[in-house]
Design an enzyme around this catalytic site. Structure first.
Site, PDB file in Angstrom:
ATOM      1  N   ASP A   1      -1.731  10.978  -2.294  1.00 22.74           N
ATOM      2  CA  ASP A   1      -2.178   9.866  -3.041  1.00 22.74           C
ATOM      3  C   ASP A   1      -2.393  10.664  -4.475  1.00 22.74           C
ATOM      4  O   ASP A   1      -2.566   9.674  -5.656  1.00 22.74           O
ATOM      5  CB  ASP A   1      -3.421   9.162  -2.885  1.00 22.74           C
ATOM      6  CG  ASP A   1      -3.059   8.126  -1.491  1.00 22.74           C
ATOM      7  OD1 ASP A   1      -2.733   8.665  -0.413  1.00 22.74           O
ATOM      8  OD2 ASP A   1      -2.854   6.891  -1.830  1.00 22.74           O
TER       9      ASP A   1
ATOM     10  N   ASN B   1      -5.098  12.588   0.351  1.00 20.46           N
ATOM     11  CA  ASN B   1      -4.290  11.732   1.326  1.00 20.46           C
ATOM     12  C   ASN B   1      -5.193  10.868   2.320  1.00 20.46           C
ATOM     13  O   ASN B   1      -6.500  11.185   2.420  1.00 20.46           O
ATOM     14  CB  ASN B   1      -3.155  12.497   1.956  1.00 20.46           C
ATOM     15  CG  ASN B   1      -2.048  11.525   2.616  1.00 20.46           C
ATOM     16  OD1 ASN B   1      -1.692  10.709   1.922  1.00 20.46           O
ATOM     17  ND2 ASN B   1      -1.763  11.834   3.997  1.00 20.46           N
ATOM     18  N   LYS B   2      -4.542  10.130   3.150  1.00 17.27           N
ATOM     19  CA  LYS B   2      -5.278   9.374   3.989  1.00 17.27           C
ATOM     20  C   LYS B   2      -6.219  10.171   4.907  1.00 17.27           C
ATOM     21  O   LYS B   2      -6.020  11.317   5.182  1.00 17.27           O
ATOM     22  CB  LYS B   2      -4.346   8.768   5.053  1.00 17.27           C
ATOM     23  CG  LYS B   2      -4.803   7.872   6.159  1.00 17.27           C
ATOM     24  CD  LYS B   2      -5.729   6.816   5.664  1.00 17.27           C
ATOM     25  CE  LYS B   2      -5.060   5.996   4.543  1.00 17.27           C
ATOM     26  NZ  LYS B   2      -5.962   5.093   3.941  1.00 17.27           N
TER      27      LYS B   2
ATOM     28  N   ARG C   1       0.825  -1.108  -0.099  1.00 12.11           N
ATOM     29  CA  ARG C   1      -0.043   0.018   0.002  1.00 12.11           C
ATOM     30  C   ARG C   1       0.821   1.229   0.050  1.00 12.11           C
ATOM     31  O   ARG C   1       2.104   1.091   0.173  1.00 12.11           O
ATOM     32  CB  ARG C   1      -0.943  -0.141   1.195  1.00 12.11           C
ATOM     33  CG  ARG C   1      -0.907  -0.566   2.428  1.00 12.11           C
ATOM     34  CD  ARG C   1       0.352   0.036   3.269  1.00 12.11           C
ATOM     35  NE  ARG C   1       0.273   1.438   3.628  1.00 12.11           N
ATOM     36  CZ  ARG C   1       1.175   2.362   3.495  1.00 12.11           C
ATOM     37  NH1 ARG C   1       2.481   1.909   3.557  1.00 12.11           N
ATOM     38  NH2 ARG C   1       0.889   3.615   3.670  1.00 12.11           N
TER      39      ARG C   1
ATOM     40  N   ALA D   1       0.913   4.978  -2.133  1.00  9.72           N
ATOM     41  CA  ALA D   1       0.716   5.503  -3.471  1.00  9.72           C
ATOM     42  C   ALA D   1       1.822   4.925  -4.448  1.00  9.72           C
ATOM     43  O   ALA D   1       1.796   4.380  -5.475  1.00  9.72           O
ATOM     44  CB  ALA D   1       0.583   7.159  -3.563  1.00  9.72           C
TER      45      ALA D   1
END
Ligand code: MRU
Length: 366
Positions: free
Chosen positions: A258, A268-269, A67, A69
């Site tokens: 990402d 992003n997260k 995992r 990007a």
């Protein structure tokens, strides 16, 4: 597999070993197999799984064996190399059709990180330009491209590290979210690459790592890889970030990405957006470190970025109780909350719609 190609694979690792840059790498390419460090099992166990075709690699990306990007882009590129070797004996028309199907499968494995689509597109470009080549030689050409994608990612991380570190004071307390480290890339890391470079430059660093609900990348991956490299790290619950900032214990927030839209909006997260709001409220710089391959030049604004929704079970893995659950795993931080985007081509500052345009897009989207 021929010698010269495998030797080039060694150069990403050699780059990483130089100066003891980082001791962690999420993938290996050896003897015609792709090996992935199973990130679902960390930190308890370091288990390497081997892969022989694209469909298996797509499964590994979906299930988070690999995992982050850039790492999923590199893994997908090798998935397409494996597929080409597996199809070597097939007739030309069947080779083309099955290989392109594999490319589609890999590209669809996760929707948000644009590096995945970018890496697959790079492989498809090589494939399309060389379709008429003997099917015995084409896989080797694709292998060279996958290795180049990996090498370039590591080189970009090392460059971003140095540029990002030059923005930081001699003593710096970072706050980071998710894992944007060696495990999420070809090695070294984007956000954590900046942390590593600070340490290599002799700065005093400390990292506060958000635990990162619900998959816990912060506690399971970020803390693990930083501890392996002897970098001081303290894990906090995501909701402790505001208090630490208020207490003056954070000098800079640094995260990966990402997908970055052409106007500088950053996916992003999940939870990154709240951190950016908090950083602004406490007058703390909010840095995003990401290679150019994370910029989606075709997307003018973050509102169009597809946000992955994952299984409810990830959120309530500790109980059998199943309330109604919404589990979007990324969010979009509006560009006005971003202090700078650290790329391998320079540190971009607002207005991002100008500064992003000024750096050339990656070759595959030109
Ligand atoms: O769901 P994940 O673990 O793949 O999410 C990863 C992130 O959000 C990272 O911050 C991002 O991919 C940048 S990695 C250099």
């Amino acid at each position: 597999m021929s010698g010269p190609v495998s030797n080039t694979a060694a150069s990403a690792l050699a780059l990483l070993e130089r100066d003891g840059a980082s001791s962690v790498c999420p993938l290996r390419w050896e003897g015609g197999f792709l090996y992935l460090l199973d990130q679902r099992r960390l930190p308890e166990e370091e288990i390497w799984l081997s892969y022989t075709n694209a469909s298996e690699v797509a499964g590994a990306i979906r299930s988070m064996v690999v995992r982050g990007a850039p790492a999923i882009g590199i893994a997908a590129a090798f998935g397409l190399v494996l597929e080409a070797y597996a199809l070597q004996e097939a007739e030309s028309a069947a080779f083309d059709e099955l290989w392109m199907q594999a490319a589609g499968l890999l590209q669809a494995a996760r929707p948000t990180a644009v590096n995945l689509m970018w890496a697959v597109r790079r492989m498809v470009n090589v494939f399309s330009l060389n379709k008429d080549m003997d099917s015995m030689d084409l896989p080797e050409l694709l292998e060279k491209e996958a290795i180049a994608i990996w090498n370039e990612d590591v080189a970009a991380n090392l460059l971003m590290g140095r540029m990002g570190a030059s923005l930081c004071p001699a003593k710096v307390n970072f706050l980071t979210h998710c894992n944007a480290g060696a495990l999420a890339t070809g090695g070294y890391g984007t956000a954590l690459g900046v942390v590593r470079a600070c340490k290599q430059m002799g700065k005093t660093v400390h990292v506060f790592a958000d635990e990162t609900r619900p998959w816990l990348q912060g506690v399971r991956l970020t803390a693990w890889e930083l501890m392996k490299d002897g970098i001081p790290v303290t894990v906090i619950v995501d909701s402790a970030a505001a208090t630490l900032m208020r207490q003056g214990r954070v000098n800079a927030v640094i995260v990966g990405a990402d997908r970055i839209a052409a106007n500088g909006d950053v996916a992003n997260k999940i939870g990154t957006y709240s951190l950016a709001v908090l950083a602004k409220a406490h007058n703390i710089p909010f840095y995003v470190a990401a290679p150019i391959s994370t910029i989606d030049y075709n997307m003018d604004s973050g509102v169009h970025i597809p946000i992955e929704e994952r299984a409810a079970s990830e959120l309530v893995s500790y109980t059998s109780f199943r309330p109604d659950i919404h589990n979007p795993v990324f969010d979009v931080t509006p560009n006005e909350l971003v202090t700078a985007i650290i790329t391998e081509r320079g540190v971009l500052v607002p207005p991002f719609s100008h500064t992003i345009k000024a750096v050339l897009p990656p070759l595959s989207v030109q």
